[in-house]
Write an enzyme that holds these catalytic residues in place. Structure first.
Site, short mmCIF file in Angstrom:
data_model
loop_
_atom_site.label_atom_id
_atom_site.label_comp_id
_atom_site.label_asym_id
_atom_site.label_seq_id
_atom_site.Cartn_x
_atom_site.Cartn_y
_atom_site.Cartn_z
N LYS A 1 0.83 -1.22 -0.07
CA LYS A 1 -0.04 0.07 -0.04
C LYS A 1 0.89 1.29 -0.14
CE LYS A 1 -3.37 -2.29 2.90
NZ LYS A 1 -3.88 -2.10 4.47
N GLU B 1 7.88 2.19 -6.07
CA GLU B 1 7.97 1.56 -4.59
C GLU B 1 8.14 3.05 -3.80
OE1 GLU B 1 7.40 -0.10 -2.70
OE2 GLU B 1 8.43 -2.06 -2.66
N ASP C 1 14.83 -0.74 0.89
CA ASP C 1 15.42 -0.91 2.16
C ASP C 1 16.86 -1.94 1.98
OD1 ASP C 1 16.46 -0.60 4.85
OD2 ASP C 1 14.78 -1.85 5.62
N LYS D 1 17.33 3.60 1.04
CA LYS D 1 18.39 3.45 2.17
C LYS D 1 19.28 2.79 1.83
CE LYS D 1 15.10 2.86 6.01
NZ LYS D 1 14.74 2.11 6.84
N PHE E 1 14.06 4.19 10.85
CA PHE E 1 12.60 3.88 10.22
C PHE E 1 11.81 5.06 10.21
CE2 PHE E 1 8.49 2.02 10.86
CZ PHE E 1 8.62 0.97 9.90
N VAL E 2 11.37 5.21 9.02
CA VAL E 2 10.51 6.25 8.80
C VAL E 2 9.03 5.97 8.44
CG1 VAL E 2 12.16 8.02 7.89
CG2 VAL E 2 11.02 6.38 6.24
N ASP F 1 4.01 3.05 6.73
CA ASP F 1 3.26 2.82 7.78
C ASP F 1 4.01 2.14 9.03
OD1 ASP F 1 3.43 0.42 6.52
OD2 ASP F 1 1.99 -0.35 7.90
N ARG G 1 0.20 6.58 7.70
CA ARG G 1 0.24 6.62 6.22
C ARG G 1 -0.15 7.86 5.68
NH1 ARG G 1 1.46 1.37 4.04
NH2 ARG G 1 0.53 -0.57 4.87
P1 5GP Z 1 13.15 -4.18 1.55
O1 5GP Z 1 12.75 -5.33 0.90
O2 5GP Z 1 13.88 -3.33 0.62
O3 5GP Z 1 14.01 -4.56 2.77
O4 5GP Z 1 11.93 -3.42 1.95
C1 5GP Z 1 11.02 -2.95 1.37
C2 5GP Z 1 9.81 -2.63 2.14
O5 5GP Z 1 9.90 -2.44 3.41
C3 5GP Z 1 8.93 -1.21 1.51
O6 5GP Z 1 8.29 -1.32 0.71
C4 5GP Z 1 8.45 -0.70 2.91
O7 5GP Z 1 7.05 -1.51 2.90
C5 5GP Z 1 9.16 -1.32 4.15
N1 5GP Z 1 10.34 -0.40 4.72
C6 5GP Z 1 11.73 -0.61 4.80
N2 5GP Z 1 12.06 0.69 5.30
C7 5GP Z 1 11.13 1.21 5.76
C8 5GP Z 1 11.01 2.33 6.81
O8 5GP Z 1 11.90 2.96 6.91
N3 5GP Z 1 9.67 2.68 6.94
C9 5GP Z 1 8.55 1.93 6.59
N4 5GP Z 1 7.35 2.32 7.35
N5 5GP Z 1 8.75 0.73 5.97
C10 5GP Z 1 9.98 0.48 5.51
#
Ligand code: 5GP
Length: 180
Positions: A42, A98, A102, A130, A151-152, A158, A164
């Protein structure tokens, strides 16, 4: 909600201006062959909505939902498709939209999955990046902002479905998620 935010790192104006720039860049890069935007639910919804209105060439969009962290702040690396695309992407220019990259594990899975459907091209556009936390070799083609390892929440992002609707991006106070 504001009491749960430690610091605002991106204001609504900064976000708006940067999305406008991304929209213009995409419009110029895809002039001859318009793209299909694939928004990842979302979190990417507000970004997708603003981005497509900043794009000056015809675009179409579709939505996909994948499993997220749930009420946790760490990626598990296991990705599950909860809602798949309605549009066939074969021979189209796909841009995955996206909220944040992260570890890159979610996008690595998504890119591989969509690539197997034989699009003409596939690129990644993210509002936030990130890079310090990257595990998978994912490099966004379009990126709004590079942020540190915090963590944002806000602007679609969310924590346990909350925050959100904040119009800015802020760092969540650690005490809110300490025990997850
Ligand atoms: P990845 O697979 O790259 O580790 O994570 C991607 C997903 O993790 C993002 O689409 C998001 O939903 C969540 N995510 C990663 N970092 C953050 C953050 O700092 N805050 C929030 N709210 N969600 C995050």
């Amino acid at each position: 909600m504001i009491n749960d935010i430690q610091e605002i790192i991106l204001t609504p104006e900064q976000i708006r201006n940067q999305i406008k720039e991304l929209g213009l860049k995409i419009s110029s890069d895809y002039q001859s062959d318009p793209p299909l935007l694939v928004g990842i639910l979302k979190g990417a919804l507000p970004f997708l909505a603003d981005l497509m209105r900043s794009i000056t060439i015809p675009v179409i969009y579709d939505l996909m939902a994948v499993s997220s962290y749930g009420a946790s702040t760490k990626s598990t690396g296991t990705v599950r498709i909860i809602k798949d695309l309605d549009i066939v992407i074969e021979n189209r220019n796909v841009i995955i939209v996206e909220d944040i990259v992260d570890t890159g594990l979610t996008l690595q899975y998504l890119v591989e999955n969509l690539r197997s459907r034989k699009p003409k091209t596939i690129k990644v556009c993210t509002l936030l990046d990130k890079p310090s936390r990257r595990v998978a070799p994912i490099q966004p083609d379009y990126n709004g902002f590079e942020i540190p390892d915090v963590f944002v929440v806000g602007f679609g992002l969310d924590y346990a479905e909350k925050y959100r609707n904040l119009p800015y991006i802020g760092v969540l106070k650690e005490k809110i998620y300490q025990n997850t």
